[in-house]
Design a protein around this motif. Structure first.
Motif, PDB file in Angstrom:
ATOM      1  N   ALA A 133       0.973  -1.246   0.147  1.00 43.04           N
ATOM      2  CA  ALA A 133      -0.175   0.131  -0.062  1.00 43.04           C
ATOM      3  C   ALA A 133       0.817   1.109  -0.053  1.00 43.04           C
ATOM      4  O   ALA A 133       1.984   1.008   0.016  1.00 43.04           O
ATOM      5  N   TYR A 134       0.454   2.280  -0.106  1.00 49.59           N
ATOM      6  CA  TYR A 134       1.305   3.588  -0.028  1.00 49.59           C
ATOM      7  C   TYR A 134       0.544   4.648   0.777  1.00 49.59           C
ATOM      8  O   TYR A 134      -0.662   4.914   0.633  1.00 49.59           O
ATOM      9  N   PHE A 135       1.301   5.073   1.509  1.00 53.98           N
ATOM     10  CA  PHE A 135       0.910   6.346   2.668  1.00 53.98           C
ATOM     11  C   PHE A 135       1.728   7.484   2.580  1.00 53.98           C
ATOM     12  O   PHE A 135       2.630   7.429   1.745  1.00 53.98           O
ATOM     13  N   PRO A 136       1.001   8.873   2.858  1.00 53.56           N
ATOM     14  CA  PRO A 136       1.737   9.972   2.382  1.00 53.56           C
ATOM     15  C   PRO A 136       3.049  10.207   2.762  1.00 53.56           C
ATOM     16  O   PRO A 136       3.575   9.724   4.015  1.00 53.56           O
ATOM     17  N   LEU A 137       3.644  10.990   1.948  1.00 50.01           N
ATOM     18  CA  LEU A 137       4.975  11.591   2.206  1.00 50.01           C
ATOM     19  C   LEU A 137       5.186  12.623   3.535  1.00 50.01           C
ATOM     20  O   LEU A 137       6.023  12.563   4.030  1.00 50.01           O
ATOM     21  N   PHE A 138       3.913  13.261   3.569  1.00 49.16           N
ATOM     22  CA  PHE A 138       4.043  14.221   4.783  1.00 49.16           C
ATOM     23  C   PHE A 138       3.308  13.832   6.081  1.00 49.16           C
ATOM     24  O   PHE A 138       1.967  12.893   5.878  1.00 49.16           O
ATOM     25  N   ILE A 139       3.650  14.276   7.228  1.00 53.44           N
ATOM     26  CA  ILE A 139       3.078  13.904   8.483  1.00 53.44           C
ATOM     27  C   ILE A 139       2.844  15.012   9.275  1.00 53.44           C
ATOM     28  O   ILE A 139       3.832  15.781   9.439  1.00 53.44           O
ATOM     29  N   PRO A 140       1.311  15.215   9.586  1.00 47.45           N
ATOM     30  CA  PRO A 140       1.372  16.396  10.633  1.00 47.45           C
ATOM     31  C   PRO A 140       2.258  16.448  11.851  1.00 47.45           C
ATOM     32  O   PRO A 140       2.457  15.177  12.477  1.00 47.45           O
ATOM     33  N   LYS A 141       2.786  17.410  12.117  1.00 50.14           N
ATOM     34  CA  LYS A 141       3.526  17.489  13.155  1.00 50.14           C
ATOM     35  C   LYS A 141       3.250  16.962  14.675  1.00 50.14           C
ATOM     36  O   LYS A 141       4.020  16.009  15.097  1.00 50.14           O
TER      37      LYS A 141
ATOM     38  N   LYS B 134       1.626  30.346   5.074  1.00 52.84           N
ATOM     39  CA  LYS B 134       2.004  29.664   6.105  1.00 52.84           C
ATOM     40  C   LYS B 134       0.880  28.634   6.603  1.00 52.84           C
ATOM     41  O   LYS B 134      -0.245  28.797   6.762  1.00 52.84           O
ATOM     42  N   LEU B 135       1.441  27.283   6.645  1.00 53.90           N
ATOM     43  CA  LEU B 135       0.574  26.330   7.007  1.00 53.90           C
ATOM     44  C   LEU B 135      -0.058  26.319   8.500  1.00 53.90           C
ATOM     45  O   LEU B 135       0.725  26.809   9.245  1.00 53.90           O
ATOM     46  N   GLU B 136      -0.965  26.090   8.781  1.00 52.52           N
ATOM     47  CA  GLU B 136      -1.585  26.016   9.925  1.00 52.52           C
ATOM     48  C   GLU B 136      -0.844  24.932  10.997  1.00 52.52           C
ATOM     49  O   GLU B 136      -0.459  25.287  11.918  1.00 52.52           O
ATOM     50  N   GLU B 137      -0.916  23.994  10.645  1.00 48.84           N
ATOM     51  CA  GLU B 137       0.033  22.794  11.057  1.00 48.84           C
ATOM     52  C   GLU B 137       1.224  22.437  10.080  1.00 48.84           C
ATOM     53  O   GLU B 137       0.996  21.948   9.007  1.00 48.84           O
ATOM     54  N   GLU B 138       2.238  22.536  10.683  1.00 48.48           N
ATOM     55  CA  GLU B 138       3.345  21.960   9.950  1.00 48.48           C
ATOM     56  C   GLU B 138       3.589  20.644   9.386  1.00 48.48           C
ATOM     57  O   GLU B 138       3.001  19.924  10.098  1.00 48.48           O
ATOM     58  N   LEU B 139       4.135  20.338   8.480  1.00 50.95           N
ATOM     59  CA  LEU B 139       4.277  18.928   7.913  1.00 50.95           C
ATOM     60  C   LEU B 139       5.321  18.474   7.918  1.00 50.95           C
ATOM     61  O   LEU B 139       6.490  19.069   7.649  1.00 50.95           O
ATOM     62  N   ILE B 140       5.853  17.344   8.346  1.00 54.39           N
ATOM     63  CA  ILE B 140       7.049  16.454   8.396  1.00 54.39           C
ATOM     64  C   ILE B 140       7.205  15.869   7.381  1.00 54.39           C
ATOM     65  O   ILE B 140       6.411  15.077   7.056  1.00 54.39           O
ATOM     66  N   VAL B 141       8.360  15.838   6.715  1.00 55.69           N
ATOM     67  CA  VAL B 141       8.812  14.840   5.617  1.00 55.69           C
ATOM     68  C   VAL B 141       8.908  13.698   6.481  1.00 55.69           C
ATOM     69  O   VAL B 141       9.857  13.435   7.208  1.00 55.69           O
ATOM     70  N   ARG B 142       8.189  12.467   6.062  1.00 60.71           N
ATOM     71  CA  ARG B 142       8.360  11.278   6.852  1.00 60.71           C
ATOM     72  C   ARG B 142       9.839  10.775   7.222  1.00 60.71           C
ATOM     73  O   ARG B 142      10.454  10.626   6.101  1.00 60.71           O
ATOM     74  N   PRO B 143      10.377  10.481   8.319  1.00 58.77           N
ATOM     75  CA  PRO B 143      11.607   9.736   8.509  1.00 58.77           C
ATOM     76  C   PRO B 143      11.443   8.474   8.632  1.00 58.77           C
ATOM     77  O   PRO B 143      12.152   7.608   8.618  1.00 58.77           O
ATOM     78  N   THR B 144       9.928   7.880   8.869  1.00 57.99           N
ATOM     79  CA  THR B 144       9.594   6.655   8.741  1.00 57.99           C
ATOM     80  C   THR B 144       8.113   6.824   9.086  1.00 57.99           C
ATOM     81  O   THR B 144       7.452   8.057   9.627  1.00 57.99           O
ATOM     82  N   SER B 145       7.233   5.692   8.637  1.00 55.72           N
ATOM     83  CA  SER B 145       5.830   6.075   8.554  1.00 55.72           C
ATOM     84  C   SER B 145       4.873   5.550   9.745  1.00 55.72           C
ATOM     85  O   SER B 145       3.688   5.728   9.593  1.00 55.72           O
ATOM     86  N   GLU B 146       5.480   5.035  10.906  1.00 60.11           N
ATOM     87  CA  GLU B 146       4.753   4.470  11.848  1.00 60.11           C
ATOM     88  C   GLU B 146       3.574   5.419  12.414  1.00 60.11           C
ATOM     89  O   GLU B 146       2.232   4.929  12.438  1.00 60.11           O
ATOM     90  N   THR B 147       3.925   6.675  12.609  1.00 55.75           N
ATOM     91  CA  THR B 147       2.566   7.489  13.104  1.00 55.75           C
ATOM     92  C   THR B 147       1.611   7.708  11.825  1.00 55.75           C
ATOM     93  O   THR B 147       0.314   7.377  12.181  1.00 55.75           O
TER      94      THR B 147
END
Length: 491
Positions: free
Chosen positions: A64-72, A113-126
RNA sequence: CGGGAUGUAGCGCAGUUGGUAGCGCACCUGGUUUGGGACCAGGGGGUCCCAGGUUCGAGUCCUGGUAUCCCGACCA
């Protein structure tokens, strides 16, 4: 001599860098810490992917595929996890650019400016556990066995091609189970899948073990690993598989109703290998002449080089060479016929040696006359002539032999690099003169491991799964210990 | 993020006291070659990292910026 390699003895690190670039595997890019994987290098990655993907599916997993970005906010839900990754995350803060006032370029539009910053995934657990929450209600939804092939970003200070880059390619498996036992069995199964693949396809011998608490994955209860030994005596972690307990289930509130109708948190695993494996491949087998690739992963398994003087020679040689080429291709061997007139045979010999092609077949007028060909083995650098009759079968067998030979060679070397130490002086001396794995007693405390790292830069690579119980004294503190662990300096 | 070094042709490098920007490899053309990186002849290719400054004149001197590499710290 257009492409002279630095020898391993002169400068192992430079040898590695030169080789990656000169063999056309990858190069540095305009982006700090990020590499361009070139077609020849990517082709090796594709072979790694193909076989692993097959093994994952064979063991019941789906992609499957999950997003590159993760809400902080997601990242901070599991305390140990955020602690482990916070220092190396790339953060997206804005979503728009605008022309700069001087019209010479673009600048960040501060209004976007984004209301909630996005993290570029270092890994996708969250992000994955946030999603699983909605997918799991009952024991009937379990186990959930999913893998994704993706890129991840970890903002590393010092990078090296394949071994440590800011962005890298990998696969990450994320599974959910109804019981603790089943999750542990999954983590162990995937470790075995990795070990089997790395040994039988990459021809890299590994030691299976578990990590000490210091080296454990942030958020895991247990981290299983396979550790490989490089030619310079440094260890390299080739793959990891984590038993995550209920840590992420609790952080993301993932519960299921069991057979008795009672709610329980699910049990989790995650496991991954990355393009770092290509670094391990290079440093395990290659020599001062260039890459040495195991036949099962080589983008080109056999290359055919015609040798001739003048047009008539070429035509005679070409007919035979082309016939051999077609036969090998039909037998499922990846073969290249290099009939380019723009390079001399000697040039081609060096080029394919540098690129690690396992078998080279040279065919000249003499060979045509005698119904033979010249074979050169990349692993042993031996050359010999063999008959054209039965050549395809001969090549098939030789490819298997080469695969076996380079594994055996690597295994012997690895075994020779495991040394027992019973005193601190011995420990330090082995580390300074020989390197490799040092099998020694440890008192089991993080403090002692930390201290040893400070003093020697060596860490516990793993506690081998097959470690025999043995009474002894910690190499540093002299406190009692019940088994030996493997120390080494590592990549 | 600290210490050091380096940015000149695709790559590797030289460039003296400030005075016409060079060499090797690679590339292109033609020919001879082809069993371990061929040879000869001819040819093309430059924002000398960027921005300012000094000067009649800057690759060279000065100031600032920037990028890369090495060493350290950091790193599942």
């Amino acid at each position: 001599m257009a492409k002279e390699l630095t020898s391993r003895e002169t400068d192992y690190a430079k040898w590695y860098n030169d080789l990656v670039i000169k063999a056309d595997l990858a190069e540095n890019s305009g982006v700090r810490g990020c590499m361009v994987i070139k077609p020849y290098g990517y082709s090796i990655w594709e072979k790694i992917q193909a076989e692993l993907d097959r093994k994952f599916k064979e063991t019941g997993h789906v992609n499957a595929y999950f997003p590159l970005f993760i809400p902080k906010s997601y990242l901070s839900k599991e305390a140990a996890h955020v602690e482990g990754f916070a220092k190396e995350c790339a953060v997206v803060t804005h979503y728009r650019l605008k022309n700069s006032p001087d019209k010479k370029g673009v600048v960040v539009d501060e209004e976007a400016k984004l209301e909630e910053e996005l993290i570029v995934r270092p890994t996708s657990e969250t992000i994955i556990w946030d999603t699983y929450k909605n997918w799991i209600q009952s024991y009937r939804d379990l186990p959930l066995l999913i893998n994704q092939w993706a890129n991840v970003v970890r903002w590393e200070m010092r990078t090296r091609l394949f071994l440590r880059t800011a962005e890298f390619l990998w696969q990450e498996g994320h599974t959910a189970h109804a019981t603790r036992e089943e999750a542990i069995a999954e983590a162990e199964q995937m470790l075995n899948v990795y070990a089997d693949f790395v040994e039988n396809f990459m021809a890299i011998p590994v030691i299976k073990g578990v990590k000490s608490p210091n080296e454990r994955f942030a958020g895991a209860e247990e981290t299983y690993c396979i550790e490989a030994m490089m030619q310079d005596g440094k260890a390299l972690q080739a793959g990891t598989s984590h038993f995550l307990g209920q840590n992420f289930a609790k952080a993301f509130d993932v519960k299921f109703a069991n057979r008795e109708g009672r709610e329980e948190y699910v049990w989790a695993t995650s496991w991954g290998v990355s393009t770092r494996l290509i670094g391990a491949l290079i440093m395990t087998h290659s020599d001062d002449n260039g890459l040495v690739l195991p036949p099962k992963l080589a983008p080109i398994q056999v290359v055919i080089v015609p040798i001739y003087r003048g047009k008539e020679d070429f035509e005679n040689v070409d007919v035979v060479a082309r016939g051999i080429f077609e036969n090998l291709k039909k037998a499922g061997i990846t073969v290249k016929y290099d009939d380019r007139d723009t390079h001399k045979p000697g040039w081609k010999f060096n080029e394919y040696e540098l690129k690690g092609v396992p078998i080279r077949i040279a065919i000249g007028p003499k060979d045509v006359e005698n119904n033979q060909v010249e074979i050169a083995r990349r692993d042993t650098l031996q050359k010999f002539t063999v008959s054209q009759i039965g050549l395809t079968d001969y090549i098939k067998i030789l490819l298997e032999e080469i695969q076996q030979n380079i594994f055996e060679k690597a295994r012997k070397f690895r075994d020779s690099m495991i040394t027992r130490a019973d005193t601190w002086d011995e420990f330090v001396q082995i580390l300074e003169t020989k390197g490799g794995f040092i099998s020694a007693h440890w008192d089991g405390t993080p403090e002692t491991e930390e201290k040893i790292k400070e003093l020697t830069k060596a860490t516990i690579r793993c506690i081998p799964l097959d470690a025999q119980p043995e009474e002894g004294k910690c190499i540093l503190t002299g406190k009692p210990s019940s088994k030996r662990v493997f120390f080494a300096r590592a990549y």
